[in-house]
Write a protein that holds these residues in place. Sequence first.
Motif, PDB file in Angstrom:
ATOM      1  N   ARG A 157     -14.900  -9.273   5.930  1.00 58.14           N
ATOM      2  CA  ARG A 157     -14.959  -8.763   4.303  1.00 58.14           C
ATOM      3  C   ARG A 157     -13.497  -7.950   4.117  1.00 58.14           C
ATOM      4  O   ARG A 157     -12.928  -7.987   3.103  1.00 58.14           O
ATOM      5  N   LEU A 158     -13.254  -6.997   5.143  1.00 63.46           N
ATOM      6  CA  LEU A 158     -12.226  -6.406   4.991  1.00 63.46           C
ATOM      7  C   LEU A 158     -10.872  -7.003   5.040  1.00 63.46           C
ATOM      8  O   LEU A 158      -9.877  -6.768   4.460  1.00 63.46           O
ATOM      9  N   ARG A 159     -10.613  -8.229   5.851  1.00 71.53           N
ATOM     10  CA  ARG A 159      -9.622  -8.937   5.794  1.00 71.53           C
ATOM     11  C   ARG A 159      -9.471  -9.513   4.653  1.00 71.53           C
ATOM     12  O   ARG A 159      -8.395  -9.581   4.035  1.00 71.53           O
ATOM     13  N   ARG A 160     -10.437 -10.153   4.149  1.00 70.92           N
ATOM     14  CA  ARG A 160     -10.390 -10.660   2.623  1.00 70.92           C
ATOM     15  C   ARG A 160      -9.793  -9.496   1.717  1.00 70.92           C
ATOM     16  O   ARG A 160      -9.027 -10.084   0.899  1.00 70.92           O
ATOM     17  N   LEU A 161     -10.368  -8.440   1.624  1.00 75.11           N
ATOM     18  CA  LEU A 161      -9.962  -7.490   0.677  1.00 75.11           C
ATOM     19  C   LEU A 161      -8.343  -7.171   1.018  1.00 75.11           C
ATOM     20  O   LEU A 161      -7.638  -6.903   0.036  1.00 75.11           O
ATOM     21  N   ALA A 162      -7.780  -7.262   2.192  1.00 71.62           N
ATOM     22  CA  ALA A 162      -6.623  -6.930   2.452  1.00 71.62           C
ATOM     23  C   ALA A 162      -5.870  -7.985   1.938  1.00 71.62           C
ATOM     24  O   ALA A 162      -4.690  -7.641   1.377  1.00 71.62           O
ATOM     25  N   LEU A 163      -6.570  -9.230   1.858  1.00 74.68           N
ATOM     26  CA  LEU A 163      -5.558 -10.150   1.707  1.00 74.68           C
ATOM     27  C   LEU A 163      -5.285 -10.247  -0.157  1.00 74.68           C
ATOM     28  O   LEU A 163      -4.504 -10.573  -0.584  1.00 74.68           O
ATOM     29  N   TYR A 164      -6.609  -9.597  -0.634  1.00 76.06           N
ATOM     30  CA  TYR A 164      -6.365  -9.857  -2.116  1.00 76.06           C
ATOM     31  C   TYR A 164      -5.554  -8.698  -2.726  1.00 76.06           C
ATOM     32  O   TYR A 164      -4.952  -9.094  -3.577  1.00 76.06           O
ATOM     33  N   THR A 165      -5.260  -7.827  -1.814  1.00 71.79           N
ATOM     34  CA  THR A 165      -4.445  -6.535  -1.948  1.00 71.79           C
ATOM     35  C   THR A 165      -3.189  -6.842  -1.876  1.00 71.79           C
ATOM     36  O   THR A 165      -2.100  -6.788  -2.941  1.00 71.79           O
ATOM     37  N   GLN A 225     -12.875  -7.226  -5.780  1.00 71.32           N
ATOM     38  CA  GLN A 225     -13.637  -6.622  -4.993  1.00 71.32           C
ATOM     39  C   GLN A 225     -13.375  -5.404  -4.142  1.00 71.32           C
ATOM     40  O   GLN A 225     -13.893  -4.942  -3.044  1.00 71.32           O
ATOM     41  N   MET A 226     -12.589  -4.772  -4.778  1.00 68.15           N
ATOM     42  CA  MET A 226     -12.086  -3.328  -4.427  1.00 68.15           C
ATOM     43  C   MET A 226     -13.321  -2.457  -5.063  1.00 68.15           C
ATOM     44  O   MET A 226     -13.334  -2.413  -6.085  1.00 68.15           O
ATOM     45  N   SER A 227     -13.894  -1.860  -4.318  1.00 67.24           N
ATOM     46  CA  SER A 227     -14.867  -1.203  -4.704  1.00 67.24           C
ATOM     47  C   SER A 227     -15.376   0.203  -3.685  1.00 67.24           C
ATOM     48  O   SER A 227     -15.098   0.311  -2.657  1.00 67.24           O
ATOM     49  N   GLU A 228     -16.283   1.169  -4.104  1.00 66.44           N
ATOM     50  CA  GLU A 228     -16.843   2.114  -3.488  1.00 66.44           C
ATOM     51  C   GLU A 228     -15.759   2.793  -2.780  1.00 66.44           C
ATOM     52  O   GLU A 228     -15.787   3.563  -1.670  1.00 66.44           O
ATOM     53  N   GLY A 229     -14.825   3.183  -3.690  1.00 62.80           N
ATOM     54  CA  GLY A 229     -13.520   3.963  -3.180  1.00 62.80           C
ATOM     55  C   GLY A 229     -12.828   3.560  -1.704  1.00 62.80           C
ATOM     56  O   GLY A 229     -11.866   4.111  -1.056  1.00 62.80           O
ATOM     57  N   LEU A 276       0.852  -1.292  -0.041  1.00 63.91           N
ATOM     58  CA  LEU A 276      -0.006  -0.068   0.059  1.00 63.91           C
ATOM     59  C   LEU A 276       0.919   1.448   0.203  1.00 63.91           C
ATOM     60  O   LEU A 276       0.410   2.381  -0.520  1.00 63.91           O
ATOM     61  N   THR A 277       1.983   1.184   0.506  1.00 66.05           N
ATOM     62  CA  THR A 277       3.046   2.263   0.341  1.00 66.05           C
ATOM     63  C   THR A 277       3.637   2.761  -0.869  1.00 66.05           C
ATOM     64  O   THR A 277       3.501   3.888  -1.310  1.00 66.05           O
ATOM     65  N   VAL A 278       3.904   1.610  -1.695  1.00 65.94           N
ATOM     66  CA  VAL A 278       4.407   1.843  -2.946  1.00 65.94           C
ATOM     67  C   VAL A 278       3.533   2.013  -4.125  1.00 65.94           C
ATOM     68  O   VAL A 278       3.851   2.380  -5.378  1.00 65.94           O
ATOM     69  N   ASN A 279       2.219   1.793  -3.832  1.00 59.52           N
ATOM     70  CA  ASN A 279       1.249   1.900  -4.686  1.00 59.52           C
ATOM     71  C   ASN A 279       0.257   3.162  -4.712  1.00 59.52           C
ATOM     72  O   ASN A 279      -0.005   3.421  -3.641  1.00 59.52           O
ATOM     73  N   TRP A 280       0.026   3.728  -5.770  1.00 60.72           N
ATOM     74  CA  TRP A 280      -1.077   4.791  -5.587  1.00 60.72           C
ATOM     75  C   TRP A 280      -2.530   4.010  -5.489  1.00 60.72           C
ATOM     76  O   TRP A 280      -2.440   3.437  -5.967  1.00 60.72           O
ATOM     77  N   PRO A 281      -3.398   4.891  -5.020  1.00 60.31           N
ATOM     78  CA  PRO A 281      -4.936   4.262  -4.783  1.00 60.31           C
ATOM     79  C   PRO A 281      -5.510   3.985  -6.310  1.00 60.31           C
ATOM     80  O   PRO A 281      -5.902   2.815  -6.347  1.00 60.31           O
ATOM     81  N   GLU A 282      -5.185   4.638  -7.270  1.00 59.83           N
ATOM     82  CA  GLU A 282      -5.633   4.176  -8.497  1.00 59.83           C
ATOM     83  C   GLU A 282      -5.230   3.060  -9.149  1.00 59.83           C
ATOM     84  O   GLU A 282      -5.901   2.337  -9.877  1.00 59.83           O
TER      85      GLU A 282
END
Length: 382
Positions: free
Chosen positions: A288-296, A253-257, A240-246
Amino acid sequence: MKACGIIAEYNPFHNGHAYQLAQARKKTGADAIVVVMSGNYVQRGEIAVMDKWQRAQMALNHGADLVIELPFVVACQSADRFANGALAILEQLGCNYLAFGVEQDNFNYQKFSQQVAPDLQQQQFTVDYTKTYATQWNDFLERELGQRVTQPNQLLALSYALANSRLAQPLTFVPIERVGAAHDELQTNSDRFASATAIRELLIAGDFTTAQQYVPDDLTKLPRRYLSWTDLWPLLHYQLTVNWPESLTDIYQMSEGLEYRFWQQNQTSNNFRDFLQEVKSKRYTYARLRRLALYTLLNVRHSEVLAAERHLPQIRVLGFNQVGQAYLHQAHHQNDVKVLTKVTADLGKPDGALGLQVRVDRLVEQLTGQDQNFHRQVLIED
């Protein structure tokens, strides 16, 4: 041969699981117990405390006849997708029963599956974007059934019932009442049974003496490296540090900002627990957030998941004994089941049937030093 299926994570395998396996065989009289077990990542967005081979071996040691891997693309999903994927595997294998643990076994899940579930599938209930899916699902069940279901295993059992109602050959349900500690209970009051959550805490803390009384295998014969989000947080923090949000918008499942919320909170969080608490809102559960963190962390893209789903259901064998091997042969001949017992270069290539699985398992290989796919052979229990 008749078979009873069990859907499991065994994170880790403990005395309560051994009890469930014995009860499943006793209640059904099945010739074979078939376990569909999550691989190295589990449903609520965590890395398994032990790798899939260790956990499969423990299951074979204590009552399972055949262990099939529930692939990442199914295992690390919401309860409905988790249930659909697991039941599809059991149906393809020709299993007759599904045994599962619940807090109370007096609810008629079979009737729910046969009479209520088909009607529920036609109705829409996720309409309030200020509430989590789980909350809306529970509100809906309360309106339809006249009772509120709050226990996690009962909620999962109702997801099994919905999935079962979609099958051409539905399974017969065999609920087994849990013994000992509740699902997420951290206290270890019983002398034999504790929740998997409590046992994980003991293992990660290095308290093997206390953990041993709740686990049927000798912990001194198992590797002493037990994995958790503590191991993964520095890697997610870096990602998350080396990547921009875009650049995170294509994450599955990254959605809704949420990409902006993840990126922003990462800058001020010192550990994974702090990060989750800062990201949390009424709309999303911690799971749900842990899953998304894992996907990230694993850089799992939406297109990859769609490609992997085209290969489902998938019969990836982790281990069997003589009974399990005989049942697998029966399933192969009667249902023309394609069985995967070895990961070849073709299966493991990026667009292969096991491509995504091989890629996400590489992290576990790096953390443990143990191969997870290409050079592993099916476990065979005498």
